[in-house]
Design a protein around this motif. Structure first.
Motif, PDB file in Angstrom:
ATOM      1  N   HIS A 111      42.211  44.635  34.871  1.00  0.00           N
ATOM      2  CA  HIS A 111      41.686  44.442  33.503  1.00  0.00           C
ATOM      3  C   HIS A 111      42.824  44.345  32.508  1.00  0.00           C
ATOM      4  O   HIS A 111      43.786  45.114  32.591  1.00  0.00           O
ATOM      5  CB  HIS A 111      40.813  45.639  33.103  1.00  0.00           C
ATOM      6  CG  HIS A 111      39.533  45.706  33.863  1.00  0.00           C
ATOM      7  ND1 HIS A 111      38.360  45.204  33.379  1.00  0.00           N
ATOM      8  CD2 HIS A 111      39.264  46.204  35.078  1.00  0.00           C
ATOM      9  CE1 HIS A 111      37.405  45.395  34.270  1.00  0.00           C
ATOM     10  NE2 HIS A 111      37.927  46.002  35.317  1.00  0.00           N
ATOM     11  N   LYS A 167      34.754  49.981  43.074  1.00  0.00           N
ATOM     12  CA  LYS A 167      33.826  49.163  42.303  1.00  0.00           C
ATOM     13  C   LYS A 167      33.389  49.874  41.011  1.00  0.00           C
ATOM     14  O   LYS A 167      33.297  49.250  39.955  1.00  0.00           O
ATOM     15  CB  LYS A 167      32.613  48.822  43.173  1.00  0.00           C
ATOM     16  CG  LYS A 167      31.651  47.930  42.464  1.00  0.00           C
ATOM     17  CD  LYS A 167      30.575  47.400  43.354  1.00  0.00           C
ATOM     18  CE  LYS A 167      29.465  46.868  42.468  1.00  0.00           C
ATOM     19  NZ  LYS A 167      28.369  46.296  43.211  1.00  0.00           N
ATOM     20  N   ASP A 205      30.008  42.534  45.047  1.00  0.00           N
ATOM     21  CA  ASP A 205      30.429  41.882  43.814  1.00  0.00           C
ATOM     22  C   ASP A 205      30.122  42.723  42.572  1.00  0.00           C
ATOM     23  O   ASP A 205      29.181  43.515  42.566  1.00  0.00           O
ATOM     24  CB  ASP A 205      29.763  40.501  43.687  1.00  0.00           C
ATOM     25  CG  ASP A 205      30.663  39.571  42.893  1.00  0.00           C
ATOM     26  OD1 ASP A 205      31.609  39.038  43.495  1.00  0.00           O
ATOM     27  OD2 ASP A 205      30.446  39.435  41.670  1.00  0.00           O
ATOM     28  N   ARG A 206      30.941  42.520  41.534  1.00  0.00           N
ATOM     29  CA  ARG A 206      30.744  43.228  40.260  1.00  0.00           C
ATOM     30  C   ARG A 206      29.310  43.133  39.765  1.00  0.00           C
ATOM     31  O   ARG A 206      28.756  44.084  39.220  1.00  0.00           O
ATOM     32  CB  ARG A 206      31.645  42.604  39.187  1.00  0.00           C
ATOM     33  CG  ARG A 206      32.991  43.253  39.055  1.00  0.00           C
ATOM     34  CD  ARG A 206      33.761  42.615  37.902  1.00  0.00           C
ATOM     35  NE  ARG A 206      35.110  43.147  37.840  1.00  0.00           N
ATOM     36  CZ  ARG A 206      36.088  42.621  37.107  1.00  0.00           C
ATOM     37  NH1 ARG A 206      35.883  41.536  36.407  1.00  0.00           N
ATOM     38  NH2 ARG A 206      37.290  43.165  37.095  1.00  0.00           N
ATOM     39  N   GLN A 207      28.702  41.944  39.952  1.00  0.00           N
ATOM     40  CA  GLN A 207      27.344  41.721  39.429  1.00  0.00           C
ATOM     41  C   GLN A 207      26.279  42.509  40.189  1.00  0.00           C
ATOM     42  O   GLN A 207      25.190  42.744  39.655  1.00  0.00           O
ATOM     43  CB  GLN A 207      26.949  40.227  39.542  1.00  0.00           C
ATOM     44  CG  GLN A 207      28.016  39.234  39.168  1.00  0.00           C
ATOM     45  CD  GLN A 207      28.540  39.514  37.773  1.00  0.00           C
ATOM     46  OE1 GLN A 207      27.771  39.905  36.902  1.00  0.00           O
ATOM     47  NE2 GLN A 207      29.836  39.351  37.588  1.00  0.00           N
ATOM     48  N   THR A 263      35.851  43.510  44.330  1.00  0.00           N
ATOM     49  CA  THR A 263      35.616  42.071  44.485  1.00  0.00           C
ATOM     50  C   THR A 263      35.305  41.481  43.114  1.00  0.00           C
ATOM     51  O   THR A 263      34.366  41.899  42.450  1.00  0.00           O
ATOM     52  CB  THR A 263      34.448  41.823  45.471  1.00  0.00           C
ATOM     53  OG1 THR A 263      34.748  42.517  46.680  1.00  0.00           O
ATOM     54  CG2 THR A 263      34.288  40.337  45.771  1.00  0.00           C
ATOM     55  N   VAL A 264      36.139  40.550  42.679  1.00  0.00           N
ATOM     56  CA  VAL A 264      35.967  39.915  41.373  1.00  0.00           C
ATOM     57  C   VAL A 264      35.797  38.425  41.601  1.00  0.00           C
ATOM     58  O   VAL A 264      36.696  37.776  42.144  1.00  0.00           O
ATOM     59  CB  VAL A 264      37.202  40.153  40.472  1.00  0.00           C
ATOM     60  CG1 VAL A 264      36.947  39.608  39.072  1.00  0.00           C
ATOM     61  CG2 VAL A 264      37.567  41.624  40.410  1.00  0.00           C
ATOM     62  N   ASP A 265      34.631  37.904  41.181  1.00  0.00           N
ATOM     63  CA  ASP A 265      34.336  36.473  41.354  1.00  0.00           C
ATOM     64  C   ASP A 265      34.625  36.017  42.782  1.00  0.00           C
ATOM     65  O   ASP A 265      35.289  34.995  43.004  1.00  0.00           O
ATOM     66  CB  ASP A 265      35.162  35.625  40.369  1.00  0.00           C
ATOM     67  CG  ASP A 265      34.818  35.972  38.927  1.00  0.00           C
ATOM     68  OD1 ASP A 265      33.672  36.397  38.693  1.00  0.00           O
ATOM     69  OD2 ASP A 265      35.699  35.846  38.055  1.00  0.00           O
ATOM     70  N   GLY A 266      34.175  36.799  43.739  1.00  0.00           N
ATOM     71  CA  GLY A 266      34.335  36.429  45.147  1.00  0.00           C
ATOM     72  C   GLY A 266      35.732  36.697  45.695  1.00  0.00           C
ATOM     73  O   GLY A 266      35.966  36.583  46.890  1.00  0.00           O
ATOM     74  N   GLN A 267      36.686  37.077  44.833  1.00  0.00           N
ATOM     75  CA  GLN A 267      38.046  37.387  45.312  1.00  0.00           C
ATOM     76  C   GLN A 267      38.134  38.879  45.606  1.00  0.00           C
ATOM     77  O   GLN A 267      37.822  39.704  44.737  1.00  0.00           O
ATOM     78  CB  GLN A 267      39.060  37.088  44.214  1.00  0.00           C
ATOM     79  CG  GLN A 267      39.506  35.665  44.149  1.00  0.00           C
ATOM     80  CD  GLN A 267      40.899  35.632  43.508  1.00  0.00           C
ATOM     81  OE1 GLN A 267      41.882  36.019  44.114  1.00  0.00           O
ATOM     82  NE2 GLN A 267      40.953  35.188  42.265  1.00  0.00           N
ATOM     83  N   ARG A 268      38.607  39.224  46.802  1.00  0.00           N
ATOM     84  CA  ARG A 268      38.642  40.628  47.211  1.00  0.00           C
ATOM     85  C   ARG A 268      40.054  41.189  47.010  1.00  0.00           C
ATOM     86  O   ARG A 268      41.030  40.608  47.478  1.00  0.00           O
ATOM     87  CB  ARG A 268      38.266  40.694  48.692  1.00  0.00           C
ATOM     88  CG  ARG A 268      38.013  42.059  49.237  1.00  0.00           C
ATOM     89  CD  ARG A 268      37.430  41.943  50.654  1.00  0.00           C
ATOM     90  NE  ARG A 268      37.351  43.242  51.277  1.00  0.00           N
ATOM     91  CZ  ARG A 268      38.368  43.822  51.904  1.00  0.00           C
ATOM     92  NH1 ARG A 268      39.527  43.208  52.005  1.00  0.00           N
ATOM     93  NH2 ARG A 268      38.221  45.026  52.450  1.00  0.00           N
TER      94      ARG A 268
END
Ligand code: IMP
Length: 435
Positions: A64, A21, A420-422, A47-52
């Motif tokens: 990226h 992360k 999550d990223r956030q 985890t990006v936008d809920g995708q693991r």
């Protein structure tokens, strides 16, 4: 703050600290993301936008755009796993090509006999086993040191040399495994066909990555070094023999990537808010009771690579301080703080004792014999998964983080409160412009 724009992210415990992360957070502002140690024994989850995404060999920067990802010379490279990971990423719409993934020609290849040897020798060790990931890591590095029984990535793209080497080494391994374990002989022809095909597929990505990275250093392009495992698993400085087989601290960056020592840049040491360990070996703060079970369930502490339940316990600040000193850590990043929510009180190990006497200097050799001195702090009950600023955390959680900073003597720059990223709090960081 160090002059270099580069950064290194390493684990300060026994691995699985959540490096994926933090690497992901820093990758977007880096030109290169580099794996310099270990192999497919690592498991980095992003985890990006809920995708693991669970990555084992491919650096996390692959998620990226505009980042060149490098598997450097210090890695034990498993081409079968790498290609599976590449295919899985492509199937999910992630572009993987020669302009965003480079593999060192000098990295050593994990061969089928390495995985076989890893499993057979663990079986033979029985109760005394290391508890490896069975990915062939130890035997691959052993052959690297042995030289005459090693295969490098450069061999994969030279079919004649590959054929000769595989026949020569398979013969030695077959005889050794038959004598030691009563194993069936290996089939060198099948291995040649399989690995020549891997070479064909990977050829566009194979190059001298040390040269590439040294040019990047000279050109001032930002490099992020992504550690694998954790400092307590380092081959030289960890809890030997219950360790992995490569140099996983920031001290390993230079050797494992072919760059000068100063290139590591700002060193970020990852810790969990508690401790976990997979496999055998000493673990002074382990809680083999309801507390350990609760941490395991809340933290979903099951291996990304092997699915094994992890051993869990309180944060060991004494061990982390040693690891931070060893790697010259500039700042800490703390993951999984949310897992400690709900405890009436939380504990931190501040010192070790042996036979009633406080241990002065951290010594991995005596770790199995130590007793921990704990400091107890009040816990917190409110859910912190939605906290985005330090001041959003309950007082007790803030005090916990501040006490960790004091005990380890480094600021906590990044705090993670969810996958999550956030779910990230930027706190006392040198990296404000980066993260
Ligand atoms: P090996 O690296 O597979 O040889 O395993 C040696 C030891 O390191 C075992 O205790 C493994 O469980 C541990 N280990 C290796 N890689 C990781 C990792 O990425 N996270 C946590 N433990 C690891």
């Amino acid at each position: 703050m160090k002059a270099s724009a580069n950064a290194t992210v390493i684990g300060l415990q026994w691995g699985d600290e959540g490096k994926g992360k933090v690497v992901d957070a820093l990758a977007g502002v880096s030109r290169y993301v580099v794996r310099f140690c270990g192999g497919a024994n690592a498991g980095h989850t992003v985890t990006v936008d809920g995708q693991r995404f669970a990555l084992h060999l491919i650096p996390c920067g692959i998620l990226h755009q505009g980042v060149c990802n490098v598997v450097a010379n210090g890695v034990a490279f498993d081409p079968a796993t790498a290609l599976q990971e590449i295919d899985a990423l492509r199937a999910r719409g992630v572009c993987v090509a020669a302009d965003n993934l480079r593999i060192s020609a000098a990295a050593h290849v994990v061969m089928p006999w390495h995985k076989l040897q890893d499993s057979l020798s663990e079986q033979r060790l029985g109760e005394g086993k290391i508890g490896t990931t069975a990915r062939g890591i130890g035997p691959c590095y052993a052959d690297k040191a042995n030289r005459s029984t090693a295969i490098r990535v450069s061999d994969l793209i030279c079919p004649d040399a590959l054929t000769e080497k595989i026949h020569h080494i398979a013969d030695i391994k077959s005889k050794t495994f038959a004598a030691l374990f009563g194993a069936d002989p290996l089939d060198p022809e099948a291995i040649v066909t399989e690995f020549a095909e891997y070479g064909r597929q990977l050829a566009p990505m194979i190059c001298d990555t040390g040269h590439l990275l040294r040019r990047a250093c000279l050109g001032g392009e930002r490099i992020l070094f992504e550690g694998g495992q954790g400092s307590m698993l380092d081959i030289d400085h960890g809890t030997y023999p219950f360790v992995t087989s490569s140099a996983v601290t920031a001290c390993g960056v230079s050797q494992g990537a072919g760059v000068p020592p100063g290139a590591a840049g700002i060193v970020i040491g990852l810790i969990k808010a508690y401790t976990s360990r997979v496999g055998a070996g000493p673990f002074p703060t382990e809680q083999k009771d309801e507390i350990g079970n609760r941490i395991r369930e809340r933290g979903r502490e099951y291996g990304t690579t092997t699915g094994r339940p992890r051993r869990c316990g309180w944060l060991d600040a004494f061990a982390v301080r040693y690891a931070a000193e060893l790697s010259g850590v500039d700042e800490l990043a703390m993951s999984l703080l949310d897992v400690l929510t709900g405890f009436d009180e939380v504990r931190i190990c501040t010192a070790y004792h042996i036979a009633g006497r406080q241990v002065d200097a951290f010594d991995v050799a005596s770790m199995g014999a130590v007793e921990c001195t704990y400091e107890t702090l009040p816990g917190w009950k409110p859910d912190i998964a939605g906290a985005r600023r330090f001041k959003d955390l309950p007082d007790e959680a803030q005090k916990y983080v501040q006490r960790v900073e004091e005990l380890i003597g480094r600021p906590v720059g990044i705090i993670s409160v969810g996958a999550d990223r956030q779910q990230t709090i930027i706190h006392n960081t040198h990296l404000r412009g980066l993260a």
